[in-house]
Design a protein around this motif. Structure first.
Motif, PDB file in Angstrom:
ATOM      1  N   SER A  38       0.855  -1.192   0.000  1.00  0.00           N
ATOM      2  CA  SER A  38       0.000   0.000   0.000  1.00  0.00           C
ATOM      3  C   SER A  38       0.889   1.240   0.000  1.00  0.00           C
ATOM      4  N   THR A  51      -2.309   8.673   0.455  1.00  0.00           N
ATOM      5  CA  THR A  51      -3.429   8.641  -0.502  1.00  0.00           C
ATOM      6  C   THR A  51      -4.352   9.849  -0.305  1.00  0.00           C
ATOM      7  N   GLU A 116       0.966   4.170  -4.029  1.00  0.00           N
ATOM      8  CA  GLU A 116       1.370   2.762  -4.089  1.00  0.00           C
ATOM      9  C   GLU A 116       2.520   2.597  -5.078  1.00  0.00           C
ATOM     10  N   ARG A 183     -11.432   2.674  -1.741  1.00  0.00           N
ATOM     11  CA  ARG A 183     -10.454   2.869  -0.664  1.00  0.00           C
ATOM     12  C   ARG A 183     -10.185   1.568   0.098  1.00  0.00           C
ATOM     13  N   GLY A 184      -8.957   1.386   0.469  1.00  0.00           N
ATOM     14  CA  GLY A 184      -8.569   0.143   1.148  1.00  0.00           C
ATOM     15  C   GLY A 184      -8.359  -1.000   0.171  1.00  0.00           C
ATOM     16  N   GLY A 185      -8.331  -0.674  -1.136  1.00  0.00           N
ATOM     17  CA  GLY A 185      -8.354  -1.702  -2.175  1.00  0.00           C
ATOM     18  C   GLY A 185      -7.062  -2.469  -2.395  1.00  0.00           C
ATOM     19  N   SER A 186      -5.974  -2.105  -1.699  1.00  0.00           N
ATOM     20  CA  SER A 186      -4.758  -2.926  -1.846  1.00  0.00           C
ATOM     21  C   SER A 186      -5.018  -4.339  -1.341  1.00  0.00           C
TER      22      SER A 186
HETATM   23  N1  ASP Z   1      -3.790   3.599  -0.162  1.00  0.00           N
HETATM   24  C1  ASP Z   1      -5.155   3.258  -0.457  1.00  0.00           C
HETATM   25  C2  ASP Z   1      -6.073   3.842   0.605  1.00  0.00           C
HETATM   26  O1  ASP Z   1      -5.614   4.552   1.482  1.00  0.00           O
HETATM   27  C3  ASP Z   1      -5.366   1.775  -0.647  1.00  0.00           C
HETATM   28  C4  ASP Z   1      -5.013   0.913   0.545  1.00  0.00           C
HETATM   29  O2  ASP Z   1      -4.327   1.377   1.471  1.00  0.00           O
HETATM   30  O3  ASP Z   1      -5.413  -0.256   0.555  1.00  0.00           O
HETATM   31  O4  ASP Z   1      -7.261   3.647   0.540  1.00  0.00           O
END
Ligand code: ASP
Ligand code: ADP
Ligand code: MG
Length: 435
Positions: A38, A51, A116, A183-186
């Motif tokens: 990430s 991000t 990323e 968001r959070g997609g890693s």
């Molecule tokens: N960096 C991105 C986010 O903050 C993806 C991730 O962290 O999974 O949403």
């Protein structure tokens, strides 16, 4: 040799100290061959994720503002890591090129993905690993799904000798433009990589020892969950237990690749394993999760039950505005729809106007401070009086229930409460079923 894919979240890559922990984890197991990263997250609670800074740059560009001061902060974060670890990379040139690309390409997804990208480049150089560019091999369809060909193409790139590093969070559209997951997609990227290489295990490294029965920010010292099913995970994650993105299970559930959620700061400590099936245990509730910011839109019309197609017409109004709904509890003469505020955006007035005009309800009511709480567990179905216990636990604390939905499979009960009661309600349910 069997392969493990390890994804490190932003909390595991916030600074040089965390990078060292990540390297130690990778080096301690030769099966950890595919690394997904990430963008650096928060170093302390008031810190800003990379991000979020990139998304700020995008909205500044849209408003014609100069992004240089914000990009300077991003630059400092990466340069500190590179300098602290003495990484042999031309960081100024890489950052200059990235800033330039951001100004030229300027789409929201491209700009958000650079966190990323930069992190992946730096880590690959530091670890002497091969860098795999997801924008070339990870194709994301417009509905967010991944085609089988993508797994094959990506698998070819990720397999082979030595360590590989792939940035998470983005891939490309079928037309070849950079596209991010939500968001959070890693977490999803890690799951896609795991399926692509037919990994034996998908390790998701974060800042907690796996899943707790409730959000540790709401409940003090919640019980640890040892095993979850893919289905329980999806329900809890979708309803706010954002330790793992709810869509991460699709790539891995079909081939049955287990996920382990582990703590980068406590690599040998307890963790949560996510699998297709878990042996029956005595637990009634596996976990509790909740989300704020829903609208409850209720209509009442006498003899609604006799009007063929009424429900369809009500729901069609949401569809024609492109708005997803979460639940649609119904009664004889009443029907309600629960929608996320973020999905409805500015469209509420026009939706309400169309409901009034086309359905002419006797009553139309909107509750705009609704929070939903999901109580999930495969043991709930065996527990006589489960719903009664949950409702009593809430009423004992004076919490008024706005809506109840016990799903047809009876392994997920959703209750709606007022925003102000949200935290207290999560704690009440937790204490009732903690065992
Ligand atoms: N960096 C991105 C986010 O903050 C993806 C991730 O962290 O999974 O949403
Ligand atoms: P990462 O940076 O590794 O992607 P996230 O911040 O996305 O990490 O996810 C980890 C966070 O999820 C934890 O720090 C915790 O605050 C939060 N969280 C929410 N619900 C739960 C839960 N039920 N169990 C554990 N952590 C939870
Ligand atoms: Mg995350």
């Amino acid at each position: 040799m069997s392969l493990k894919v390890c994804k490190f979240g932003g909390s595991s890559l916030a600074d040089a100290e965390h990078f060292l922990k990540v390297r130690a984890i990778i080096n301690s197991d030769p099966e950890r061959k595919v690394v997904v990263v990430s963008a650096p997250g928060k170093r302390f609670s008031d810190d800003v994720k990379i991000t979020d800074m990139l998304l700020l740059c995008h909205s500044m560009l849209e408003q014609g503002l100069d992004i240089a001061p914000v990009f300077q902060k991003i630059r400092t974060r990466y340069k500190e890591i590179v300098q602290d670890l003495n990484i042999d990379i031309h960081i100024d040139a890489l950052l200059d090129e990235t800033e330039n690309d951001m100004r030229t390409i300027a789409t929201k997804d491209f700009m958000a993905s650079r966190g990323e990208y930069l992190c992946g480049k730096i880590i690959a150089t530091w670890l002497g690993a091969r860098f795999v560019e997801p924008a070339e091999f990870l194709q994301i369809e417009s509905n967010g799904l991944i085609k089988e060909e993508t797994y094959e193409r990506l698998g070819e790139q990720l397999k082979g000798d030595g360590l590989v590093v792939m940035p998470g969070f983005y891939g490309c559209t079928p037309a070849g433009k950079v596209k991010t997951f939500s968001r959070g997609g890693s977490d999803i990227s890690g799951a896609v990589a795991a399926r692509a290489v037919r990994a034996e295990l998908y390790e998701n490294w974060t800042d907690v020892n796996g899943f707790m029965m409730a959000d540790p920010r709401l409940v003090e010292n919640p019980k640890h969950i040892e095993t979850l099913t893919y289905k329980e995970l999806r329900e809890l994650a979708y309803m706010g237990a954002n330790v793992l993105h709810d869509e991460s299970i699709y790539p891995v559930s079909e081939p049955g690749i287990p996920i382990e959620i582990k703590n980068t700061n406590d690599p040998d400590g307890s963790f949560t394993r996510i699998v297709a099936r878990r042996p029956k245990d005595d637990r009634i509730v596996t976990g509790i999760a909740g989300r704020k910011d829903f609208y409850l839109i209720q209509i009442e019309k006498i003899l609604m039950n006799k009007m063929v197609g009424f429900g369809r017409r009500f729901l069609q109004i949401f569809e024609s505005h492109g708005v997803n709904f979460e639940h649609a509890p119904t009664g004889i003469d009443t029907m309600s729809v629960i929608v996320r505020k973020e999905f409805i955006g500015e469209q509420l007035p026009s939706i309400l106007e169309e409901i009034k005009r086309t359905l002419q309800p006797d009553r139309l009511e909107v509750t705009d401070n609704l929070a939903l709480i999901a109580t999930v567990g495969q043991g709930m179905i065996r527990c006589v009086g489960f719903a009664g216990r949950l409702c009593t636990a809430l009423s004992k604390r004076g919490i008024n229930l706005q809506v109840i939905d016990l799903g047809s499979t009876q392994d997920n009960m959703i209750v709606g409460v007022e925003l102000n009661d949200f935290e207290e309600a999560v704690r009440a349910i937790y204490e009732e079923f903690e065992q």
